[in-house]
Design a protein around this motif. Structure first.
Motif, PDB file in Angstrom:
ATOM      1  N   ALA A   1      -4.255 106.265  96.560  1.00  0.00           N
ATOM      2  CA  ALA A   1      -4.043 104.830  96.349  1.00  0.00           C
ATOM      3  C   ALA A   1      -5.321 104.059  96.662  1.00  0.00           C
ATOM      4  N   MET A   2      -5.674 103.143  95.778  1.00  0.00           N
ATOM      5  CA  MET A   2      -6.890 102.345  95.973  1.00  0.00           C
ATOM      6  C   MET A   2      -6.608 100.902  95.597  1.00  0.00           C
ATOM      7  N   THR A   3      -7.238 100.000  96.306  1.00  0.00           N
ATOM      8  CA  THR A   3      -7.179  98.593  95.943  1.00  0.00           C
ATOM      9  C   THR A   3      -8.192  98.340  94.843  1.00  0.00           C
ATOM     10  N   VAL A   4      -7.728  97.770  93.735  1.00  0.00           N
ATOM     11  CA  VAL A   4      -8.603  97.423  92.613  1.00  0.00           C
ATOM     12  C   VAL A   4      -8.759  95.906  92.592  1.00  0.00           C
ATOM     13  N   ALA A   5      -9.993  95.440  92.701  1.00  0.00           N
ATOM     14  CA  ALA A   5     -10.269  94.001  92.725  1.00  0.00           C
ATOM     15  C   ALA A   5     -11.008  93.586  91.460  1.00  0.00           C
ATOM     16  N   THR A   6     -10.495  92.522  90.823  1.00  0.00           N
ATOM     17  CA  THR A   6     -11.131  91.925  89.646  1.00  0.00           C
ATOM     18  C   THR A   6     -11.172  90.414  89.854  1.00  0.00           C
ATOM     19  N   VAL A   7     -11.838  89.705  88.957  1.00  0.00           N
ATOM     20  CA  VAL A   7     -11.869  88.242  89.034  1.00  0.00           C
ATOM     21  C   VAL A   7     -11.505  87.661  87.673  1.00  0.00           C
ATOM     22  N   ASP A   8     -10.863  86.467  87.698  1.00  0.00           N
ATOM     23  CA  ASP A   8     -10.508  85.822  86.444  1.00  0.00           C
ATOM     24  C   ASP A   8     -11.625  84.908  85.965  1.00  0.00           C
ATOM     25  N   GLU A   9     -11.357  84.154  84.900  1.00  0.00           N
ATOM     26  CA  GLU A   9     -12.397  83.322  84.295  1.00  0.00           C
ATOM     27  C   GLU A   9     -12.836  82.179  85.203  1.00  0.00           C
TER      28      GLU A   9
ATOM     29  N   GLU B 188      -9.116 106.778 110.248  1.00  0.00           N
ATOM     30  CA  GLU B 188     -10.086 105.754 110.662  1.00  0.00           C
ATOM     31  C   GLU B 188     -11.273 105.709 109.696  1.00  0.00           C
ATOM     32  N   ARG B 189     -10.947 105.713 108.395  1.00  0.00           N
ATOM     33  CA  ARG B 189     -11.980 105.727 107.361  1.00  0.00           C
ATOM     34  C   ARG B 189     -11.649 104.730 106.261  1.00  0.00           C
ATOM     35  N   GLN B 190     -12.698 104.226 105.641  1.00  0.00           N
ATOM     36  CA  GLN B 190     -12.576 103.397 104.444  1.00  0.00           C
ATOM     37  C   GLN B 190     -13.731 103.768 103.506  1.00  0.00           C
ATOM     38  N   VAL B 191     -13.476 103.642 102.221  1.00  0.00           N
ATOM     39  CA  VAL B 191     -14.547 103.778 101.223  1.00  0.00           C
ATOM     40  C   VAL B 191     -14.465 102.582 100.295  1.00  0.00           C
ATOM     41  N   HIS B 192     -15.598 101.941 100.075  1.00  0.00           N
ATOM     42  CA  HIS B 192     -15.674 100.782  99.181  1.00  0.00           C
ATOM     43  C   HIS B 192     -16.660 101.108  98.062  1.00  0.00           C
ATOM     44  N   ILE B 193     -16.231 100.894  96.823  1.00  0.00           N
ATOM     45  CA  ILE B 193     -17.045 101.232  95.652  1.00  0.00           C
ATOM     46  C   ILE B 193     -17.147 100.010  94.754  1.00  0.00           C
TER      47      ILE B 193
ATOM     48  N   LYS C 185     -17.723 103.115  86.548  1.00  0.00           N
ATOM     49  CA  LYS C 185     -19.046 103.721  86.748  1.00  0.00           C
ATOM     50  C   LYS C 185     -19.636 103.112  88.013  1.00  0.00           C
ATOM     51  N   PRO C 186     -19.706 103.874  89.104  1.00  0.00           N
ATOM     52  CA  PRO C 186     -20.110 103.291  90.387  1.00  0.00           C
ATOM     53  C   PRO C 186     -21.600 102.946  90.454  1.00  0.00           C
ATOM     54  N   GLU C 187     -21.869 101.811  91.088  1.00  0.00           N
ATOM     55  CA  GLU C 187     -23.240 101.387  91.354  1.00  0.00           C
ATOM     56  C   GLU C 187     -23.546 101.412  92.846  1.00  0.00           C
ATOM     57  N   SER C 188     -22.499 101.350  93.672  1.00  0.00           N
ATOM     58  CA  SER C 188     -22.705 101.462  95.120  1.00  0.00           C
ATOM     59  C   SER C 188     -21.452 102.029  95.773  1.00  0.00           C
ATOM     60  N   PHE C 189     -21.669 102.737  96.882  1.00  0.00           N
ATOM     61  CA  PHE C 189     -20.597 103.269  97.724  1.00  0.00           C
ATOM     62  C   PHE C 189     -20.865 102.816  99.156  1.00  0.00           C
TER      63      PHE C 189
ATOM     64  N   LEU D 230     -18.151 100.047 117.562  1.00  0.00           N
ATOM     65  CA  LEU D 230     -19.469 100.449 117.049  1.00  0.00           C
ATOM     66  C   LEU D 230     -19.244 101.425 115.894  1.00  0.00           C
ATOM     67  N   HIS D 231     -18.729 100.893 114.809  1.00  0.00           N
ATOM     68  CA  HIS D 231     -18.379 101.714 113.652  1.00  0.00           C
ATOM     69  C   HIS D 231     -19.634 102.215 112.938  1.00  0.00           C
ATOM     70  N   ASP D 232     -19.461 103.286 112.190  1.00  0.00           N
ATOM     71  CA  ASP D 232     -20.556 103.839 111.372  1.00  0.00           C
ATOM     72  C   ASP D 232     -20.342 103.435 109.923  1.00  0.00           C
ATOM     73  N   ARG D 233     -21.361 102.837 109.320  1.00  0.00           N
ATOM     74  CA  ARG D 233     -21.303 102.393 107.931  1.00  0.00           C
ATOM     75  C   ARG D 233     -22.570 102.843 107.208  1.00  0.00           C
ATOM     76  N   PHE D 234     -22.393 103.500 106.069  1.00  0.00           N
ATOM     77  CA  PHE D 234     -23.527 103.913 105.242  1.00  0.00           C
ATOM     78  C   PHE D 234     -23.295 103.440 103.812  1.00  0.00           C
ATOM     79  N   VAL D 235     -24.327 102.894 103.202  1.00  0.00           N
ATOM     80  CA  VAL D 235     -24.272 102.421 101.820  1.00  0.00           C
ATOM     81  C   VAL D 235     -25.173 103.276 100.941  1.00  0.00           C
ATOM     82  N   PHE D 236     -24.616 103.738  99.828  1.00  0.00           N
ATOM     83  CA  PHE D 236     -25.384 104.414  98.769  1.00  0.00           C
ATOM     84  C   PHE D 236     -25.571 103.400  97.642  1.00  0.00           C
TER      85      PHE D 236
END
Length: 212
Positions: free
Chosen positions: A45-53, A102-107, A177-181, A191-197
């Motif tokens: 399950a993933m949250t899908v976020a879009t924006v309207d006009e 205790e994990r999240q992934v944002h794309i 098509k991912p541009e960042s993770f 003191l969470h660990d966060r890494f961005v690709f």
């Protein structure tokens, strides 16, 4: 209701640069496999976020159906709000909340419509009840009552009782098509660990640690 004192410590483990491969999809698949093996409810399950006009964001939960180096795949009614918004603005955000680990992934990336062949192949693999539901529901449109939806479903069930259910012309899917993770692992004392690709022009990924 007082919410101030609702908190807990995150102590299941950290995330270090040496733990990360150069390919974020590979690491995502590793975490997804662990979420499945941990028997988390709805690990895809993933949250899908879009924006309207008007720039208004919308979020909803959708199930991931395939992932590889080409992107993240999900299916939907092409008349739905998310599909219409993606037709106007293909930029999209995905979020996987694996709280028990205790994990999240944002794309973040770009959504592209799937081919008719890909859509047909997946649709025909679905249970017949799900196929009928796709026909019965004009997703995001107003309906008078649930009974109208159930009545339409039963009508279709009788119509296709003996034969195959065809793929609706209004049903399809998208490949993100991912541009960042961003990979987030909870840590003690917040003191969470966060890494961005971040994708680069040469096809490689730049990796940076972010402050929590």
């Amino acid at each position: 209701m007082d919410l101030y004192d609702i908190r807990r410590e995150y102590n299941q483990g950290g995330l270090r640069r040496k733990d990360l491969p150069e390919n974020p999809v590979q690491f995502f698949e590793h975490w997804l496999k662990q979420a499945i093996e941990a028997k988390l409810p709805d690990p895809t399950a993933m949250t899908v976020a879009t924006v309207d006009e008007n720039g208004q964001p919308f979020q909803r939960i959708v199930l991931l159906k395939h992932v590889d180096n080409d992107g993240f795949v999900f299916y939907t009614n092409l008349g739905s709000r998310k599909a219409k918004q993606l037709a106007d603005n293909s930029r999209i955000s995905l979020h996987f909340p694996w709280h028990p680990l205790e994990r999240q992934v944002h794309i973040m990336g770009i959504a592209e419509k799937l081919s008719k062949l890909e859509v047909m192949k997946y649709f025909l693999s679905r249970p017949k009840e799900s196929q009928l539901a796709a026909w019965a529901s004009r997703q995001s449109e107003r309906i008078t009552a649930r009974s109208a939806l159930e009545s339409k479903y039963m009508e279709l069930k009788q119509q296709f009782d003996k034969g195959e259910v065809p793929v609706p012309t209004f049903w399809g899917g998208f490949r993100v098509k991912p541009e960042s993770f961003e990979f987030w692992q909870g840590g003690e004392h917040r003191l969470h660990d966060r890494f961005v690709f971040q994708s680069e022009l040469d096809g490689k990924w730049d990796i940076e640690r972010l402050a929590p």
